[in-house]
Design a protein around this motif. Sequence first.
Motif, PDB file in Angstrom:
ATOM      1  N   ILE A   1      -7.243  11.961   2.687  1.00 18.44           N
ATOM      2  CA  ILE A   1      -7.451  11.025   1.593  1.00 18.44           C
ATOM      3  C   ILE A   1      -7.181   9.630   2.120  1.00 18.44           C
ATOM      4  O   ILE A   1      -6.120   9.369   2.686  1.00 18.44           O
ATOM      5  CB  ILE A   1      -6.511  11.318   0.404  1.00 18.44           C
ATOM      6  N   TYR A   2      -8.162   8.753   1.961  1.00 22.83           N
ATOM      7  CA  TYR A   2      -8.008   7.359   2.373  1.00 22.83           C
ATOM      8  C   TYR A   2      -7.708   6.506   1.150  1.00 22.83           C
ATOM      9  O   TYR A   2      -8.412   6.581   0.146  1.00 22.83           O
ATOM     10  CB  TYR A   2      -9.285   6.843   3.052  1.00 22.83           C
ATOM     11  N   ILE A   3      -6.666   5.707   1.271  1.00 20.85           N
ATOM     12  CA  ILE A   3      -6.277   4.805   0.183  1.00 20.85           C
ATOM     13  C   ILE A   3      -6.074   3.426   0.790  1.00 20.85           C
ATOM     14  O   ILE A   3      -5.058   3.172   1.431  1.00 20.85           O
ATOM     15  CB  ILE A   3      -4.977   5.271  -0.499  1.00 20.85           C
ATOM     16  N   GLY A   4      -7.048   2.587   0.619  1.00 14.80           N
ATOM     17  CA  GLY A   4      -6.972   1.224   1.125  1.00 14.80           C
ATOM     18  C   GLY A   4      -6.989   0.231  -0.015  1.00 14.80           C
ATOM     19  O   GLY A   4      -6.983   0.609  -1.197  1.00 14.80           O
TER      20      GLY A   4
ATOM     21  N   GLU B   1      -9.894   0.771  -2.418  1.00 17.18           N
ATOM     22  CA  GLU B   1      -9.713   1.939  -3.276  1.00 17.18           C
ATOM     23  C   GLU B   1      -8.714   1.635  -4.400  1.00 17.18           C
ATOM     24  O   GLU B   1      -8.930   2.034  -5.545  1.00 17.18           O
ATOM     25  CB  GLU B   1      -9.234   3.143  -2.449  1.00 17.18           C
ATOM     26  N   VAL B   2      -7.646   0.920  -4.079  1.00 11.97           N
ATOM     27  CA  VAL B   2      -6.650   0.580  -5.090  1.00 11.97           C
ATOM     28  C   VAL B   2      -7.268  -0.331  -6.149  1.00 11.97           C
ATOM     29  O   VAL B   2      -7.092  -0.109  -7.352  1.00 11.97           O
ATOM     30  CB  VAL B   2      -5.404  -0.079  -4.447  1.00 11.97           C
ATOM     31  N   LYS B   3      -8.035  -1.335  -5.714  1.00 15.12           N
ATOM     32  CA  LYS B   3      -8.671  -2.255  -6.662  1.00 15.12           C
ATOM     33  C   LYS B   3      -9.638  -1.521  -7.590  1.00 15.12           C
ATOM     34  O   LYS B   3      -9.745  -1.847  -8.766  1.00 15.12           O
ATOM     35  CB  LYS B   3      -9.421  -3.358  -5.920  1.00 15.12           C
ATOM     36  N   GLU B   4     -10.354  -0.539  -7.043  1.00 16.28           N
ATOM     37  CA  GLU B   4     -11.354   0.206  -7.819  1.00 16.28           C
ATOM     38  C   GLU B   4     -10.769   1.448  -8.492  1.00 16.28           C
ATOM     39  O   GLU B   4     -11.488   2.191  -9.146  1.00 16.28           O
ATOM     40  CB  GLU B   4     -12.523   0.593  -6.913  1.00 16.28           C
ATOM     41  N   ASN B   5      -9.467   1.684  -8.281  1.00 16.82           N
ATOM     42  CA  ASN B   5      -8.792   2.860  -8.832  1.00 16.82           C
ATOM     43  C   ASN B   5      -9.488   4.158  -8.413  1.00 16.82           C
ATOM     44  O   ASN B   5      -9.735   5.048  -9.223  1.00 16.82           O
ATOM     45  CB  ASN B   5      -8.681   2.758 -10.358  1.00 16.82           C
ATOM     46  N   LYS B   6      -9.822   4.238  -7.116  1.00 20.47           N
ATOM     47  CA  LYS B   6     -10.510   5.389  -6.543  1.00 20.47           C
ATOM     48  C   LYS B   6      -9.818   5.780  -5.252  1.00 20.47           C
ATOM     49  O   LYS B   6      -9.006   5.039  -4.719  1.00 20.47           O
ATOM     50  CB  LYS B   6     -11.963   5.040  -6.221  1.00 20.47           C
TER      51      LYS B   6
ATOM     52  N   MET C   1       0.819  -1.214   0.000  1.00 26.19           N
ATOM     53  CA  MET C   1       0.000   0.000   0.000  1.00 26.19           C
ATOM     54  C   MET C   1       0.857   1.271   0.000  1.00 26.19           C
ATOM     55  O   MET C   1       0.438   2.279  -0.524  1.00 26.19           O
ATOM     56  CB  MET C   1      -0.930   0.003   1.208  1.00 26.19           C
ATOM     57  N   THR C   2       2.024   1.182   0.615  1.00 27.94           N
ATOM     58  CA  THR C   2       2.881   2.361   0.686  1.00 27.94           C
ATOM     59  C   THR C   2       3.237   2.867  -0.708  1.00 27.94           C
ATOM     60  O   THR C   2       3.257   4.071  -0.952  1.00 27.94           O
ATOM     61  CB  THR C   2       4.158   2.060   1.489  1.00 27.94           C
ATOM     62  N   LYS C   3       3.471   1.962  -1.644  1.00 32.00           N
ATOM     63  CA  LYS C   3       3.803   2.346  -3.018  1.00 32.00           C
ATOM     64  C   LYS C   3       2.671   3.163  -3.641  1.00 32.00           C
ATOM     65  O   LYS C   3       2.908   4.200  -4.261  1.00 32.00           O
ATOM     66  CB  LYS C   3       4.082   1.089  -3.844  1.00 32.00           C
ATOM     67  N   GLU C   4       1.438   2.694  -3.462  1.00 33.75           N
ATOM     68  CA  GLU C   4       0.291   3.406  -4.019  1.00 33.75           C
ATOM     69  C   GLU C   4       0.109   4.771  -3.354  1.00 33.75           C
ATOM     70  O   GLU C   4      -0.189   5.763  -4.019  1.00 33.75           O
ATOM     71  CB  GLU C   4      -0.993   2.575  -3.852  1.00 33.75           C
ATOM     72  N   ARG C   5       0.305   4.809  -2.049  1.00 32.94           N
ATOM     73  CA  ARG C   5       0.167   6.089  -1.330  1.00 32.94           C
ATOM     74  C   ARG C   5       1.225   7.085  -1.790  1.00 32.94           C
ATOM     75  O   ARG C   5       0.937   8.263  -1.984  1.00 32.94           O
ATOM     76  CB  ARG C   5       0.270   5.842   0.172  1.00 32.94           C
TER      77      ARG C   5
END
Length: 70
Positions: A45-48, A51-56, A1-5
């Motif tokens: 901003i929440y990125i879980g 959210e990553v799977k849905e690209n949101k 998750m850190t990479k996406e954040r």
Amino acid sequence: MTKERMKILNELWKNKINAEILYSENPRNDKQMDFVMDNRIPFVIYIGETEVKENKIKIKVLYFILFFHK
């Protein structure tokens, strides 16, 4: 998750938007909110995984809470 954040954080920085993250793989919500309140941050901003799977992303506006928080 850190990479996406970090990807989103860098995008915000490129657009001259001040942004910070807690450098933890799975930060606890109460720790995040303490940081937000202490630093009077108006948006979160929440990125879980969902959210990553849905690209949101999820954005919470906290201005109202900050106005009344001492």
